[in-house]
Design an enzyme around this catalytic site. Structure first.
Site, PDB file in Angstrom:
ATOM      1  N   ARG A  69       0.837  -1.208   0.000  1.00 38.58           N
ATOM      2  CA  ARG A  69       0.000   0.000   0.000  1.00 38.58           C
ATOM      3  C   ARG A  69       0.871   1.258   0.000  1.00 38.58           C
ATOM      4  NH1 ARG A  69      -3.533   2.688   4.510  1.00 38.58           N
ATOM      5  NH2 ARG A  69      -4.987   3.878   3.233  1.00 38.58           N
TER       6      ARG A  69
ATOM      7  N   HIS B 183       0.733   4.481  -2.544  1.00 37.39           N
ATOM      8  CA  HIS B 183       0.599   5.880  -2.125  1.00 37.39           C
ATOM      9  C   HIS B 183       1.799   6.705  -2.575  1.00 37.39           C
ATOM     10  CE1 HIS B 183      -2.817   5.827   1.024  1.00 37.39           C
ATOM     11  NE2 HIS B 183      -2.979   4.835   0.194  1.00 37.39           N
ATOM     12  N   ASP B 184       2.972   6.090  -2.577  1.00 41.55           N
ATOM     13  CA  ASP B 184       4.158   6.809  -3.033  1.00 41.55           C
ATOM     14  C   ASP B 184       4.006   7.177  -4.510  1.00 41.55           C
ATOM     15  OD1 ASP B 184       6.698   7.966  -2.877  1.00 41.55           O
ATOM     16  OD2 ASP B 184       7.684   6.122  -3.546  1.00 41.55           O
TER      17      ASP B 184
ATOM     18  N   ASP C  68       8.730   8.244  -5.872  1.00 37.56           N
ATOM     19  CA  ASP C  68       9.970   8.972  -5.571  1.00 37.56           C
ATOM     20  C   ASP C  68      10.299   8.990  -4.086  1.00 37.56           C
ATOM     21  OD1 ASP C  68       8.086  10.688  -4.545  1.00 37.56           O
ATOM     22  OD2 ASP C  68       8.937  12.501  -5.437  1.00 37.56           O
TER      23      ASP C  68
ATOM     24  N   SER D 160       8.694  10.029  -1.673  1.00 36.88           N
ATOM     25  CA  SER D 160       8.265  11.217  -0.917  1.00 36.88           C
ATOM     26  C   SER D 160       7.278  10.873   0.198  1.00 36.88           C
ATOM     27  CB  SER D 160       7.665  12.268  -1.851  1.00 36.88           C
ATOM     28  OG  SER D 160       6.582  11.729  -2.577  1.00 36.88           O
TER      29      SER D 160
ATOM     30  N   ASN E 103      -3.052   8.982   4.421  1.00 34.28           N
ATOM     31  CA  ASN E 103      -1.807   8.407   4.920  1.00 34.28           C
ATOM     32  C   ASN E 103      -1.821   8.148   6.422  1.00 34.28           C
ATOM     33  OD1 ASN E 103      -0.592   8.230   2.502  1.00 34.28           O
ATOM     34  ND2 ASN E 103       0.860   9.885   2.824  1.00 34.28           N
TER      35      ASN E 103
ATOM     36  N   PRO F 230      -7.030   8.134  -4.204  1.00 29.51           N
ATOM     37  CA  PRO F 230      -8.496   8.011  -4.175  1.00 29.51           C
ATOM     38  C   PRO F 230      -9.016   7.689  -2.777  1.00 29.51           C
ATOM     39  CG  PRO F 230      -7.484   6.212  -5.435  1.00 29.51           C
ATOM     40  CD  PRO F 230      -6.391   7.143  -5.059  1.00 29.51           C
TER      41      PRO F 230
ATOM     42  N   HIS G  39      -6.450  -5.561  -2.258  1.00 28.33           N
ATOM     43  CA  HIS G  39      -7.312  -5.593  -1.067  1.00 28.33           C
ATOM     44  C   HIS G  39      -7.653  -7.017  -0.639  1.00 28.33           C
ATOM     45  CE1 HIS G  39      -8.732  -1.117  -1.458  1.00 28.33           C
ATOM     46  NE2 HIS G  39      -7.470  -1.252  -1.106  1.00 28.33           N
ATOM     47  N   THR G  40      -7.076  -7.983  -1.306  1.00 28.65           N
ATOM     48  CA  THR G  40      -7.196  -9.369  -0.851  1.00 28.65           C
ATOM     49  C   THR G  40      -6.337  -9.615   0.388  1.00 28.65           C
ATOM     50  OG1 THR G  40      -6.955 -11.686  -1.512  1.00 28.65           O
ATOM     51  CG2 THR G  40      -5.343 -10.170  -2.406  1.00 28.65           C
TER      52      THR G  40
ATOM     53  N   ASP H 285     -10.819  -8.744   3.523  1.00 32.22           N
ATOM     54  CA  ASP H 285     -11.131 -10.015   2.872  1.00 32.22           C
ATOM     55  C   ASP H 285     -11.215 -11.055   3.994  1.00 32.22           C
ATOM     56  OD1 ASP H 285     -11.255 -12.266   1.303  1.00 32.22           O
ATOM     57  OD2 ASP H 285      -9.379 -11.905   0.235  1.00 32.22           O
TER      58      ASP H 285
ATOM     59  N   SER I 131      -9.443 -14.547   4.853  1.00 33.01           N
ATOM     60  CA  SER I 131      -8.465 -14.829   3.799  1.00 33.01           C
ATOM     61  C   SER I 131      -7.486 -13.667   3.661  1.00 33.01           C
ATOM     62  CB  SER I 131      -9.209 -15.084   2.483  1.00 33.01           C
ATOM     63  OG  SER I 131      -8.352 -15.133   1.396  1.00 33.01           O
TER      64      SER I 131
HETATM   65  C1  HEM Z   1      -8.640   1.934  -6.040  1.00 32.13           C
HETATM   66  C2  HEM Z   1      -8.519   2.822  -5.091  1.00 32.13           C
HETATM   67  C3  HEM Z   1      -8.167   2.467  -3.682  1.00 32.13           C
HETATM   68  C4  HEM Z   1      -8.801   2.928  -2.576  1.00 32.13           C
HETATM   69  C5  HEM Z   1      -9.962   3.884  -2.532  1.00 32.13           C
HETATM   70  C6  HEM Z   1      -8.165   2.318  -1.435  1.00 32.13           C
HETATM   71  C7  HEM Z   1      -8.509   2.561  -0.121  1.00 32.13           C
HETATM   72  C8  HEM Z   1      -8.001   1.875   0.966  1.00 32.13           C
HETATM   73  C9  HEM Z   1      -8.390   2.092   2.333  1.00 32.13           C
HETATM   74  C10 HEM Z   1      -9.390   3.121   2.805  1.00 32.13           C
HETATM   75  C11 HEM Z   1      -7.725   1.210   3.099  1.00 32.13           C
HETATM   76  C12 HEM Z   1      -7.851   1.002   4.599  1.00 32.13           C
HETATM   77  C13 HEM Z   1      -7.031   1.996   5.386  1.00 32.13           C
HETATM   78  C14 HEM Z   1      -7.341   1.875   6.841  1.00 32.13           C
HETATM   79  O1  HEM Z   1      -8.435   2.250   7.229  1.00 32.13           O
HETATM   80  O2  HEM Z   1      -6.477   1.385   7.592  1.00 32.13           O
HETATM   81  C15 HEM Z   1      -6.906   0.436   2.230  1.00 32.13           C
HETATM   82  C16 HEM Z   1      -6.074  -0.556   2.628  1.00 32.13           C
HETATM   83  C17 HEM Z   1      -5.208  -1.224   1.799  1.00 32.13           C
HETATM   84  N1  HEM Z   1      -4.998  -0.941   0.461  1.00 32.13           N
HETATM   85 FE1  HEM Z   1      -6.127   0.215  -0.713  1.00 32.13          FE
HETATM   86  N2  HEM Z   1      -7.164   1.503  -1.873  1.00 32.13           N
HETATM   87  C18 HEM Z   1      -7.125   1.573  -3.236  1.00 32.13           C
HETATM   88  C19 HEM Z   1      -6.215   0.937  -4.057  1.00 32.13           C
HETATM   89  C20 HEM Z   1      -5.174   0.172  -3.599  1.00 32.13           C
HETATM   90  C21 HEM Z   1      -4.052  -0.257  -4.401  1.00 32.13           C
HETATM   91  C22 HEM Z   1      -3.817   0.140  -5.851  1.00 32.13           C
HETATM   92  C23 HEM Z   1      -3.267  -1.014  -3.605  1.00 32.13           C
HETATM   93  C24 HEM Z   1      -1.961  -1.686  -3.910  1.00 32.13           C
HETATM   94  C25 HEM Z   1      -1.592  -2.097  -5.095  1.00 32.13           C
HETATM   95  C26 HEM Z   1      -3.916  -1.074  -2.307  1.00 32.13           C
HETATM   96  C27 HEM Z   1      -3.468  -1.813  -1.242  1.00 32.13           C
HETATM   97  C28 HEM Z   1      -4.034  -1.798   0.017  1.00 32.13           C
HETATM   98  C29 HEM Z   1      -3.635  -2.697   1.085  1.00 32.13           C
HETATM   99  C30 HEM Z   1      -2.654  -3.835   0.977  1.00 32.13           C
HETATM  100  C31 HEM Z   1      -4.357  -2.328   2.218  1.00 32.13           C
HETATM  101  C32 HEM Z   1      -4.247  -2.909   3.625  1.00 32.13           C
HETATM  102  C33 HEM Z   1      -3.208  -2.125   4.394  1.00 32.13           C
HETATM  103  C34 HEM Z   1      -2.897  -2.652   5.781  1.00 32.13           C
HETATM  104  O3  HEM Z   1      -3.236  -3.786   6.109  1.00 32.13           O
HETATM  105  O4  HEM Z   1      -2.277  -1.876   6.531  1.00 32.13           O
HETATM  106  N3  HEM Z   1      -5.042  -0.313  -2.339  1.00 32.13           N
HETATM  107  N4  HEM Z   1      -7.074   0.869   0.921  1.00 32.13           N
HETATM  108  C1  NAG Z   2       2.464   7.119  10.175  1.00 30.65           C
HETATM  109  C2  NAG Z   2       2.466   8.579  10.306  1.00 30.65           C
HETATM  110  O1  NAG Z   2       3.417   9.264  10.026  1.00 30.65           O
HETATM  111  N1  NAG Z   2       1.349   9.096  10.751  1.00 30.65           N
HETATM  112  C3  NAG Z   2       1.204  10.497  10.955  1.00 30.65           C
HETATM  113  C4  NAG Z   2       0.082  11.024  10.108  1.00 30.65           C
HETATM  114  O2  NAG Z   2      -0.208  12.349  10.410  1.00 30.65           O
HETATM  115  C5  NAG Z   2      -0.611  12.560  11.751  1.00 30.65           C
HETATM  116  C6  NAG Z   2      -1.098  13.975  11.870  1.00 30.65           C
HETATM  117  O3  NAG Z   2      -0.101  14.879  11.513  1.00 30.65           O
HETATM  118  C7  NAG Z   2       0.554  12.211  12.668  1.00 30.65           C
HETATM  119  O4  NAG Z   2       0.160  12.391  14.015  1.00 30.65           O
HETATM  120  C8  NAG Z   2       0.934  10.762  12.440  1.00 30.65           C
HETATM  121  O5  NAG Z   2       2.097  10.456  13.172  1.00 30.65           O
END
Ligand code: HEM
Ligand code: NAG
Ligand code: NAG
Ligand code: NAG
Ligand code: NAG
Ligand code: NAG
Ligand code: NAG
Ligand code: NAG
Length: 326
Positions: free
Chosen positions: A62, A66-67, A74, A76, A93, A161, A191-192, A244, A247
């Site tokens: 993830r 985001h990067d 890059d 950032s 983030n 997004p 998201h799997t 998921d 799983s």
């Molecule tokens: C299509 C648009 C996407 C949206 C709107 C989206 C949104 C989100 C959100 C809201 C979360 C949960 C964050 C939280 O509440 O902790 C999440 C988790 C995650 N996303 Fe996405 N995502 C998107 C695309 C992607 C892509 C492209 C990838 C990687 C190729 C990805 C990989 C992941 C992974 C692996 C997690 C789980 C992170 C964890 O367990 O800490 N997502 N995503």
């Molecule tokens: C992981 C991380 O850097 N989280 C930061 C996200 O932004 C908030 C608000 O500035 C910080 O408190 C977190 O440390």
């Protein structure tokens, strides 16, 4: 111009084009000469630690996403803010994890070959190796990315997004990065694995719109279950849930099956079924094999890893991933 001159001019153009672009391209094993052990140091570190934290694969892939979506891949995303305005400070983030893990790998690499391996490449390699270490797909990671020095929370907010995205928004934000609908469907397949916070989807359960409290596109039985057992109120920002369920550790097709059953966790997951082209892609994925999914996923990951990369003489190699000017 005479035909011969035209031919010479063409040849020169082609040559310049070839050299110009080959300098600016990522390549496999970019550090082969400058830091031959770099990729091994990264994969060894992951092998050594992944059994302590098998869930690391999710935050790391993830983080790569985001990067890449803000100013290109890059590094950032790793920069600590000095005044609360870095990418890290932007809403999307707040739930990123794994920064310390990446910084420790950077420290190992600085000890091996100072100022050589970019933070951007470390993220890209680490994401791949962590997913592989947990039994997921592999993909090619050409290297040679250089780091940026600007991390801007507004840009993260504008480019990443939100989970409330509809189809149009997803398509637009992916297109901004040169990614198409196929990439959108495949990359969403990440998201799997991994987890979410209730705060990322609570409005679907409790405050969807002025007319309905619950998102009608979410399976009602699933919604009831989430409300009873996981996200018990709109204010619950801390409970963690699997995207998921059952799983979340295996990189499989079950995410797409859930989406078809209207059990995708986010509106952005559900949105993939609202367009006939992406719905068909999902049906095809579900009807196909895991092997096919892995192959297609690998292609889109490699493509994402090339988004707006800085190469050659643009960008820098930071010495500490969290410090912009290092
Ligand atoms: C299509 C648009 C996407 C949206 C709107 C989206 C949104 C989100 C959100 C809201 C979360 C949960 C964050 C939280 O509440 O902790 C999440 C988790 C995650 N996303 Fe996405 N995502 C998107 C695309 C992607 C892509 C492209 C990838 C990687 C190729 C990805 C990989 C992941 C992974 C692996 C997690 C789980 C992170 C964890 O367990 O800490 N997502 N995503
Ligand atoms: C992981 C991380 O850097 N989280 C930061 C996200 O932004 C908030 C608000 O500035 C910080 O408190 C977190 O440390
Ligand atoms: C960057 O921030 C993280 C936590 O937000 C902290 O652990 C780390 O020490 C910081 N890095 C530097 C160089 O200050
Ligand atoms: C961050 O990006 C926004 C949007 O592009 C811009 O308006 C703003 O000036 C930038 N902030 C900084 C501190 O550069
Ligand atoms: C999608 O969401 C955007 C941003 O919230 C909104 O402006 C747009 O009208 C929505 N499109 C559709 C088709 O609902
Ligand atoms: C519910 O959402 C609306 C916007 O649709 C917002 O104005 C309102 O404050 C929200 N209610 C709560 C309790 O957060
Ligand atoms: C939960 O998060 C929402 C926005 O996501 C915020 O408005 C609310 O104040 C938070 N609630 C708590 C208890 O922190
Ligand atoms: C693919 O699977 C869906 C259900 O997931 C089914 O409705 C459809 O008929 C299948 N299509 C093909 C081409 O096999």
């Amino acid at each position: 111009m005479k035909p011969l001159n035209i031919a010479v001019a063409l040849a020169v153009t082609v040559l310049i084009g070839t050299f110009g672009s080959s300098e600016a391209q990522l390549q496999m094993n970019f550090y082969g000469k400058s830091c031959p052990n770099a990729e091994k140091i990264i994969s060894d570190h992951i092998q050594k630690h992944i059994h302590h934290g098998p869930s690391l694969a999710a935050p790391l892939i993830r983080m790569h996403f985001h990067d890449c979506f803000v100013r290109g891949c890059d590094g950032s995303v790793l920069i600590n803010s000095t005044s609360g305005n870095a990418e890290k400070d932007s809403a999307p983030n707040l739930t990123l994890r794994g920064f310390g893990f990446v910084e420790r790998i950077k420290t190992l690499l600085e000890a091996e070959c100072p100022k050589t391996v970019s933070c951007a490449d470390i993220i890209a390699l680490t994401a791949r190796d962590a997913v592989v270490a947990t039994g997921g797909p592999s993909w090619r990671v050409p290297t040679g990315r250089r780091d940026g020095r600007i991390s801007n929370s507004t840009e993260a907010f504008n480019n990443i997004p939100p989970p409330t995205s509809n189809f149009t928004t997803l398509q637009r934000l992916f297109a901004n990065q040169g990614l198409n609908l196929k990439d959108l469907v495949l990359l969403s397949g990440a998201h799997t694995i991994g987890v979410s916070h209730c705060s990322s989807m609570n409005t679907r359960l409790y405050n969807f719109s002025t007319t309905v409290k619950q998102d009608p596109s979410l399976d009602t039985e699933y919604a009831a279950n989430l409300k009873a057992n996981k996200c018990k109120s709109l204010n619950d920002n801390t409970t963690i849930l699997e995207m998921d369920p059952g799983s979340r550790r295996s990189f499989d097709l079950s995410y797409y099956r859930l989406v078809l059953k209207r059990r995708g966790l986010f509106q952005s997951d559900a949105a993939l079924t609202t367009n006939s082209a992406t719905l068909k892609m999902i049906n095809d994925l579900v009807n196909g094999s895991e092997e096919k999914f892995y192959k297609a996923f690998a292609k889109s990951m490699e493509k994402m890893g090339r988004v707006k990369v800085k190469t050659g003489s643009s960008g820098v190699i930071r010495t500490r991933c969290s410090v912009a000017g290092s």
